[in-house]
Scaffold this active site. Structure first.
Site, PDB file in Angstrom:
ATOM      1  N   CYS A   1      41.290  34.758  34.391  1.00  0.00           N
ATOM      2  CA  CYS A   1      40.645  34.514  35.477  1.00  0.00           C
ATOM      3  C   CYS A   1      40.963  34.150  36.336  1.00  0.00           C
ATOM      4  O   CYS A   1      42.118  34.453  36.970  1.00  0.00           O
ATOM      5  CB  CYS A   1      39.904  32.945  35.099  1.00  0.00           C
ATOM      6  SG  CYS A   1      40.190  31.815  36.842  1.00  0.00           S
TER       7      CYS A   1
ATOM      8  N   THR B   1      39.977  33.681  39.768  1.00  0.00           N
ATOM      9  CA  THR B   1      38.721  32.524  40.720  1.00  0.00           C
ATOM     10  C   THR B   1      40.297  32.072  41.798  1.00  0.00           C
ATOM     11  O   THR B   1      39.842  32.019  43.044  1.00  0.00           O
ATOM     12  CB  THR B   1      38.602  32.093  39.808  1.00  0.00           C
ATOM     13  OG1 THR B   1      37.335  32.276  39.192  1.00  0.00           O
ATOM     14  CG2 THR B   1      37.569  30.943  41.103  1.00  0.00           C
TER      15      THR B   1
END
Ligand SMILES: NC(=O)C1=CN([C@@H]2O[C@H](COP(=O)(O)OP(=O)(O)OC[C@H]3O[C@@H](n4cnc5c(N)ncnc54)[C@H](OP(=O)(O)O)[C@@H]3O)[C@@H](O)[C@H]2O)C=CC1
Ligand SMILES: Nc1nc2c(ncn2[C@@H]2O[C@H](COP(=O)(O)O)[C@@H](O)[C@H]2O)c(=O)[nH]1
Ligand SMILES: [K+]
Length: 347
Positions: free
Chosen positions: A182, A184
């Site tokens: 990830c 993000t």
């Protein structure tokens, strides 16, 4: 602007303090749990481990391998409806969630499966569980599937956990930005340390007879014990299950003694450029990839990894005197640490 000055914790910030125990063998530690859910009439018993609905992880092969462990697989949403229907029809007690997003193509696929067979467990999965549109989608999914066990996420805070439970989720998926592939947090600056997210969301959900699944951020088997200790009812894994025969990633080979031998496998986030090119014909110009692509060592059969995970969990339980999973949070005292382990051989 507001600053929350309370410290928030990741798995790596804590260890679990040992406690006197009556267990004399790891064999005595029971890692199955039974749940009744807030909305669904279905009860469930098993090992509350869920393979993530990433397309390399949430495969039908993974579901078959997980079955003897009583563990679950969130199937990725790119399976053909006929294959899903076939799997569900061939198993009286299927160990899989069928996954949808909020898009109409996913819901059409679900309708095609439901036209052929009952779908007992549903997973509605979006990156950002904070939108009104998502809450409406959860409510609609509940309305159309009153008997199904519905898991929904992802969120990381108590108020949004409550909103999803009230909207119709039996299980709220907790974790934003914690995943192994990830990006993000780098891209957006948004996130929440995973252990604190679990503790706070579990408290909110349990108060409403809801349940939570800790999603993302487990690096070693001990992290699962910490997640359950923090109140997670289920734990979802992506990266720790990557690289196995049951995965959907592309294998890479090397020549070893004249033999073509698998050495690594490709693994990527579901909002990485790799995934977007594969399923959406590229990254839309107003968004950016929020996942990355890596190569992980090839690890053979996933069963050995699940045994290592369950063995670690049983051992943790004997250290704190928890005879079954449900007792773990009651027997857990987290201690804050600034080192997890001896690093002498790391250099
Ligand atoms: N747990 C996590 O931290 C994260 C998980 N993921 C995983 O990646 C997969 C694909 O995610 P993704 O491609 O983002 O699509 P999603 O399927 O999650 O997107 C669903 C809808 O939400 C809208 N949306 C609004 N804000 C956002 C936002 N900040 N991020 C993403 N969507 C948003 C999207 O519209 P629009 O595209 O027009 O904005 C889209 O209509 C999912 O399986 C998800 O679980 C991805 C990122 C973070
Ligand atoms: N921000 C992103 N999160 C992603 C992406 N693909 C998957 N995920 C999330 O990670 C977990 C698995 O975490 P792990 O630490 O066990 O590997 C998964 O269930 C999703 O919630 C992505 O592209 N971007
Ligand atoms: K995550």
């Amino acid at each position: 602007m507001h600053i929350d000055l309370n410290p928030k914790l990741d798995f790596r910030d804590v260890l679990i303090r040992p406690k006197r125990s009556v267990l004399s063998s790891r064999f005595e530690a029971n890692i199955t749990r039974s749940f009744r859910f807030r909305h669904s009439s279905r009860a469930w018993t098993g090992f509350p481990l869920i393979a993530s609905n990433m397309d390399t992880i949430g495969t039908l092969e993974m579901a078959k391998a997980f079955k003897p462990f009583g563990a679950l697989v969130a199937l990725h949403k790119f399976h053909h409806p006929d294959r899903l229907a076939e799997y569900l029809a061939g198993d009286e007690d299927p160990n899989v969630f069928v996954t949808v997003g909020t898009g109409s193509a996913d819901w059409d696929r679900l309708a095609a499966v439901k036209a052929k067979v009952k779908v007992p467990m549903l997973n509605i999965d979006v990156a950002n569980g904070y939108t009104e549109a998502f809450v409406r989608a959860v409510a609609k999914l509940r309305e159309e599937n009153p008997d199904a066990i519905i898991m929904a996420g992802t969120v990381v805070t108590a108020e949004m956990t409550e909103a999803l439970v009230i909207a119709g989720a039996d299980i709220v998926r907790v974790g934003i930005g914690s995943g192994s592939v990830c990006t993000t947090r780098d891209l957006t600056g948004v996130g929440y340390p995973q252990l604190s997210a679990v503790i706070e969301c579990a408290d909110a959900a349990h108060g409403l007879k809801g349940h939570v699944c800790s999603d993302g951020g487990c690096v070693v088997p001990g992290d699962l014990a910490k997640a359950y200790g923090g109140g997670a009812d289920f734990v979802m894994l992506g990266g720790m299950l990557a690289g196995h025969d049951e995965c959907g990633g592309e294998l890479k080979y090397a020549d070893q003694d004249g033999q073509k031998t698998p050495t690594s496998m490709v693994f990527y986030g579901m909002s990485s450029e790799t995934a977007m090119n594969k399923y959406h014909g590229g990254v839309a110009d107003y968004r950016a990839a929020e996942g990355k692509t890596v190569e992980v060592p090839y690890r053979g059969d996933v069963r050995a990894t699940v045994e290592k995970i369950s063995g670690g969990l049983r051992s943790a339980m004997t250290y704190i005197g928890a005879e079954n999973l449900k007792e773990i949070p009651k027997r857990t005292t987290f201690i804050l640490v600034n080192a997890q382990r001896n690093t002498v051989f790391d250099r």
